[in-house]
Scaffold this motif. Structure first.
Motif, PDB file in Angstrom:
ATOM      1  N   GLU A  41       0.846  -1.194   0.000  1.00 33.00           N
ATOM      2  CA  GLU A  41       0.000   0.000   0.000  1.00 33.00           C
ATOM      3  C   GLU A  41       0.880   1.242   0.000  1.00 33.00           C
ATOM      4  O   GLU A  41       1.878   1.317   0.719  1.00 33.00           O
ATOM      5  CB  GLU A  41      -0.927  -0.011   1.208  1.00 33.00           C
ATOM      6  N   ILE A  42       0.451   2.194  -0.777  1.00 34.52           N
ATOM      7  CA  ILE A  42       1.257   3.402  -0.970  1.00 34.52           C
ATOM      8  C   ILE A  42       1.384   4.205   0.329  1.00 34.52           C
ATOM      9  O   ILE A  42       2.329   4.956   0.521  1.00 34.52           O
ATOM     10  CB  ILE A  42       0.623   4.223  -2.121  1.00 34.52           C
ATOM     11  N   SER A  43       0.419   4.005   1.237  1.00 33.07           N
ATOM     12  CA  SER A  43       0.469   4.760   2.496  1.00 33.07           C
ATOM     13  C   SER A  43       1.451   4.142   3.491  1.00 33.07           C
ATOM     14  O   SER A  43       1.742   4.734   4.522  1.00 33.07           O
ATOM     15  CB  SER A  43      -0.921   4.833   3.108  1.00 33.07           C
ATOM     16  N   ILE A  45       4.604   3.121   2.680  1.00 35.05           N
ATOM     17  CA  ILE A  45       5.993   3.077   2.191  1.00 35.05           C
ATOM     18  C   ILE A  45       6.764   4.347   2.534  1.00 35.05           C
ATOM     19  O   ILE A  45       6.184   5.406   2.774  1.00 35.05           O
ATOM     20  CB  ILE A  45       6.061   2.853   0.663  1.00 35.05           C
ATOM     21  N   LEU A  47       9.774   6.348   0.633  1.00 37.69           N
ATOM     22  CA  LEU A  47      10.393   6.352  -0.691  1.00 37.69           C
ATOM     23  C   LEU A  47      11.874   6.725  -0.565  1.00 37.69           C
ATOM     24  O   LEU A  47      12.196   7.840  -0.185  1.00 37.69           O
ATOM     25  CB  LEU A  47       9.666   7.389  -1.541  1.00 37.69           C
TER      26      LEU A  47
ATOM     27  N   THR B 309      -0.544   1.441  -8.043  1.00 39.33           N
ATOM     28  CA  THR B 309      -0.183   1.940  -6.711  1.00 39.33           C
ATOM     29  C   THR B 309      -0.059   0.836  -5.666  1.00 39.33           C
ATOM     30  O   THR B 309       0.362   1.109  -4.551  1.00 39.33           O
ATOM     31  CB  THR B 309      -1.211   2.974  -6.208  1.00 39.33           C
ATOM     32  N   THR B 310      -0.423  -0.385  -6.002  1.00 36.06           N
ATOM     33  CA  THR B 310      -0.251  -1.448  -5.009  1.00 36.06           C
ATOM     34  C   THR B 310       0.736  -2.530  -5.444  1.00 36.06           C
ATOM     35  O   THR B 310       1.323  -3.199  -4.605  1.00 36.06           O
ATOM     36  CB  THR B 310      -1.597  -2.128  -4.669  1.00 36.06           C
ATOM     37  N   LYS B 328      -1.898  10.306   0.085  1.00 38.79           N
ATOM     38  CA  LYS B 328      -2.456   9.051   0.619  1.00 38.79           C
ATOM     39  C   LYS B 328      -2.238   8.952   2.133  1.00 38.79           C
ATOM     40  O   LYS B 328      -2.747   8.032   2.779  1.00 38.79           O
ATOM     41  CB  LYS B 328      -1.782   7.874  -0.110  1.00 38.79           C
TER      42      LYS B 328
END
Lengths: 399, 504
Positions: A41-43, A45, A47, B309-310, B328
């Motif tokens: 899930e992008i939330s 990570i 980066l 996105t996943t 997000k």
């Protein structure tokens, strides 16, 4: 007949049951949506956009540093901003250090957007092979990311603030983009370095990153200038800005096609600054009476600054100026090549590749004593400069 | 209603009794009789006063028939026939059930005493809706008229566009109870006879009790029942029908439905509104490409966002990735749940604004947009990119001209979202492959559903898909070369290169 009918009925019943089973399994499959183990899930990570690797020869420990980007706030009311966060871990191997990072980070680290690998001077000197091996094996690190060698420890540089107060990765990317406008810094991708690193006959120049302090500023700033020379998979030394420019001019077209640079040189008691752009480049090797290399460069130029009045509206003056510029550049190239051949004894331009391509038979004999022959190869540099634009043709202040 | 196959009796009273029995408890039935001087029955009119034009009946038919039967001499049935012939088309009726169906179809049955034949004349007097502007297929440069519920009016609109005796119309009555008139239109010199025979067979085999709208016909004559895609094009524009007939297709118009059907149809035709032919060819081609992009977005928009996105974070450019990460933050749901929530909310909103009265519908859509867009983001339920993706997908699906195709695409979006959340781009490409295979397998009336697309000849496909300037279209060239009637369906195809029949 009755038996056949019974068989048919049971067949139809079976088919219906099968259909029901298939529909049920499709319905159940929909419940598994999003259950895949590969979902990130992008939330969750962080980066990683720049990575630093240091090596301490005494303790034989690697320090792995990640420059990560995280959302500034977890509240949705104030979205749109990212904050940077630098985390380091040490270990007996690079992978060990990288894995230890996980214990310090509450997020999933993602290296796929990593653009910069900064290697500390010590690591480049003593452990470059291991670092390259790690980076090429790792599937998350892109081979298009840039590799720089830092003067001092990489972790210190990653902790620095940028002058623009932008994120470090954005700032570095901007500096890499500016490379074509002055030609005194160089950025090489891991892919190129990996290709050259295994070549026993040639060396290469990678980027150099260092702290720099201006006299009028109290803070240190990051700067990309000069280069670092590698030979036989080991760091050899630094290159100054002038030598890096010559490396640009004598590299392949991708390095020089958009390059513009300026040079100042004395001319008729005045100091003239010209903007140069390389139009054509050819490097030819010959192996008739021993190996020789001929370099032909054709540049266009624009007059940038003239210190005193010069009658540049006269054809003679322009021809003389062109000639002076050509001689200046020829000397500059010769000086740098002499440094590469005699002082460093590293084939950073790749003359060995040229001999291998054009004289494969001779190369078979040549390659065994290449390290002895290379410093003695005579190189002829021929530069032709053509001035395209003069700007204002008279110097107003002096008239 | 139970129909008896009774012949008409010479005694009028018996016939009238039968009709009274059939139309019992029907206050609209009117039976008026003309009597002789001596009080004997001469003739009777039977009709339903809610359907016929009584004013015209009184002023013309009753008066004239009365005068002729009184003054002229001769057999009464011949006199009546002559009078009726002077007023309109007369139908001879020999059975009571024929009389009954004439009466229910806004007709007046005239029964002459002593004759075993009744005469019928249609005299509709009910109100019909005036011709209005198209409401679904709106265009800028094209004609501004659309079909109404009245079959005759619709037929006349098509006739006005194709003034040729080649325009044929075969009439059917479908529905045991509704007795709905259905007409099959075609251009005799254009249509493929085998196609015509196939369509006729299918229509003739329809068994229905009540036919209200032609969507029922569409269901019954289509080749593949379980596909989500409509295989018969429905239009409210007469110009579209005229173009289709010129291309060798058939049209079906139904009494009571302001929508006509065109068969056969290809998938890509549903993406091309009639406007394409009225605009300059550059713009028309630009729109054709744009609609293909819309088709892709409306099918795969949210699914692609979820899978990128996943599963495939490396495929997103870094600056965009940074924007995604920051927006997000703090969202409690996974992207998949966000997408399902938003898509469901969007569909509810669409359905609500469609069904509500127009005045309320407007406010619902504004409130809904506010709820979905701003409030959901502010309260941290969904992220901003997801709102953009869902809104973009919704708008893209509205850009598909055919409403029923757009519905199919919207519906397919949900399984694609599920697949994307489980298997990422790999699953998505597999499902896209399956979808394309399914579309390739479809045929309508022997014509491939993806008709202009041919993997054998890319040039031919492009020539059919890209609209050339009018001068260079194939049919214009055929007219110039004196081969105007040449187009015939070949190898299962019906589309000719760049049709322009309305420009001839």
């Amino acid at each position: 007949m009755l038996r056949n009918e019974k068989k048919e009925v049971s067949c139809i019943a079976m088919m219906r049951m099968n259909t029901v089973k298939i529909i049920l399994s499709i319905c159940l499959l929909t419940c598994t949506a999003g259950c895949s183990a590969d979902v990130t899930e992008i939330s969750d990570i962080a980066l990683v956009t720049a990575t630093g690797i240091d090596y301490d020869k005494k303790t034989k420990k690697y320090t792995f540093t990640s420059y990560c980007l995280l959302p500034t706030t977890t509240s949705t009311a104030n979205t749109g901003k990212l904050s940077d966060w630098v985390v380091s871990a040490s270990g007996s191997s690079i992978l060990d250090a990288a894995k230890k990072l996980r214990s310090q980070v509450g997020k999933t680290l993602i290296w796929q957007h990593n653009k910069f690998i900064i290697i500390g001077e010590g690591a480049a000197r003593y452990s470059f092979y291991e670092i390259m091996d790690f980076m090429i094996r790792n599937r998350q690190i892109r081979i298009t990311s840039f590799l720089f060698v830092s003067k001092g420890r990489a972790v210190n540089l990653l902790h620095m603030n940028t002058e623009t107060e932008d994120l470090l990765s954005n700032d570095l990317l901007g500096k890499v983009r500016n490379e074509k406008d002055w030609g005194r810094s160089i950025s090489q991708s891991i892919q190129n370095i990996a290709n050259w690193n295994t070549d026993p006959y040639r060396g290469f120049v990678a980027g150099k990153i260092s702290k720099s302090r201006h006299s009028f500023k109290s803070k240190d700033a990051l700067s990309l200038s000069g280069g670092s020379v590698f030979n036989h998979g080991k760091w050899v030394g630094w290159l100054d800005e002038q030598d890096v420019l010559v490396v640009h001019l004598l590299s392949d077209k991708s390095k020089w096609k958009n390059l513009t640079f300026s040079e100042s040189f004395p001319f008729h008691d005045s100091n003239v600054t010209l903007h140069f752009k390389l139009d054509k480049q050819s490097i030819q090797c010959r192996d008739t009476d021993g190996p020789t290399v001929d370099i032909h460069l054709s540049l266009t130029s624009t007059v940038g600054e003239i210190e005193h009045y010069l009658s540049v509206d006269k054809l003679d003056t322009i021809i003389q100026l062109e000639h002076a510029a050509s001689t200046f550049l020829e000397n500059k190239i010769k000086h740098s090549l002499s440094h590469f051949q005699k002082d460093l004894n590293v084939d950073v331009i790749g003359f060995s590749d040229l001999f291998y391509q054009h004289y494969p038979k001779e190369w078979a004999a040549l390659k065994h004593k290449w390290s002895d022959i290379y410093p003695t190869i005579p190189v002829q540099a021929h530069v032709t400069v053509k001035i395209d634009k003069l700007g204002l043709n008279q110097y107003l202040g002096d008239h | 209603m139970v129909l008896h196959s009774d012949l008409i009796h010479a005694s009028n009273e018996m016939n009238l009794n039968k009709l009274r029995q059939i139309f019992s408890d029907n206050e609209s039935l009117v039976i008026r009789s003309l009597m002789n001087k001596n009080g004997s029955l001469l003739a009777s009119f039977v009709y339903l006063n809610i359907l016929v034009d009584e004013k015209y009946l009184n002023q013309h038919l009753v008066r004239k028939l009365n005068e002729d039967l009184y003054i002229k001499t001769g057999p009464a049935n011949e006199l009546a026939l002559n009078t009726l012939n002077s007023l309109g088309t007369v139908i001879e009726l020999k059975h009571i059930e024929a009389v009954v169906s004439l009466i229910t179809d806004a007709g007046i049955a005239v029964m002459v005493e002593g004759s075993c034949v009744a005469y019928g004349i249609l005299m509709p007097g009910y109100e019909t809706r005036a011709i209005e502007e198209p409401k679904i297929e709106i265009n800028v440069r094209g004609p501004k008229e659309s079909f109404t519920e009245d079959l005759q009016q619709n037929l006349s609109m098509v006739h006005r566009k194709l003034k040729t005796p080649d325009l044929k119309s075969i009439s059917y009555v479908i529905g045991q109870q509704s007795q709905t008139k259905v007409m099959l239109l075609y251009l005799e010199n254009r249509i493929d006879p085998t196609l015509l025979a196939e369509i006729r067979n299918k229509i003739e085999s329809i068994q229905l009790d009540v036919l209200i709208v032609n969507a029922q016909i569409e269901e019954l004559i289509q080749d593949n029942i379980f596909t989500p895609f409509p295989q018969i094009f429905s239009t409210e524009r007469p110009d579209r029908i005229a173009t289709a007939l010129g291309r060798g297709k058939a049209a079906i118009i139904t009494d009571g439905t302001p929508i006509a059907l065109i068969a056969p149809t290809s998938f890509f035709e549903m993406l091309h509104p009639s406007e394409d032919l009225y605009e300059r060819f550059y713009f028309a081609n630009f729109l054709r490409v744009l609609r293909l992009i819309c088709l892709f977005i409306s099918l795969f928009g949210p699914a692609l966002y979820i899978s990128l996105t996943t599963f495939h974070l490396e495929m997103i450019p870094t600056p965009l990735m940074m924007a995604f990460i920051s927006s997000k933050a703090g969202i409690p749901f996974p992207t998949f749940i966000e997408a399902i929530l938003m898509e469901t909310a969007f569909e509810i909103l669409r359905e609500a604004s469609l069904r509500l009265p127009r005045a309320v519908g407007q406010s619902v859509s504004i409130v809904g947009a506010l709820i979905i867009g701003e409030a959901a983001v502010q309260s941290g339920i969904v992220s901003r990119p997801m709102v953009i993706v869902v809104a973009m997908t919704g708008i893209a699906s509205f850009a598909i001209p055919s409403f029923s195709t757009a519905i199919a695409l919207r519906m397919l979006r949900f399984p694609f979202i599920l697949i994307a959340a489980s298997y990422g781009v790999f699953g998505l490409s597999l499902s896209m492959f399956i979808l394309i295979m399914h579309l390739c397998s479809l045929q309508t009336f022997g014509v491939p559903f993806l008709e202009p697309v041919s993997f054998n000849s890319i040039r031919d496909t492009l020539m059919k898909y890209i609209l050339l300037p009018v001068k260079y279209r194939e049919n214009v060239m055929q007219v110039k070369a004196g081969r105007a009637d040449a187009p015939q369906r070949k190898k299962g195809g019906f589309l000719h290169r760049n049709d322009e029949d309305e420009y001839r």
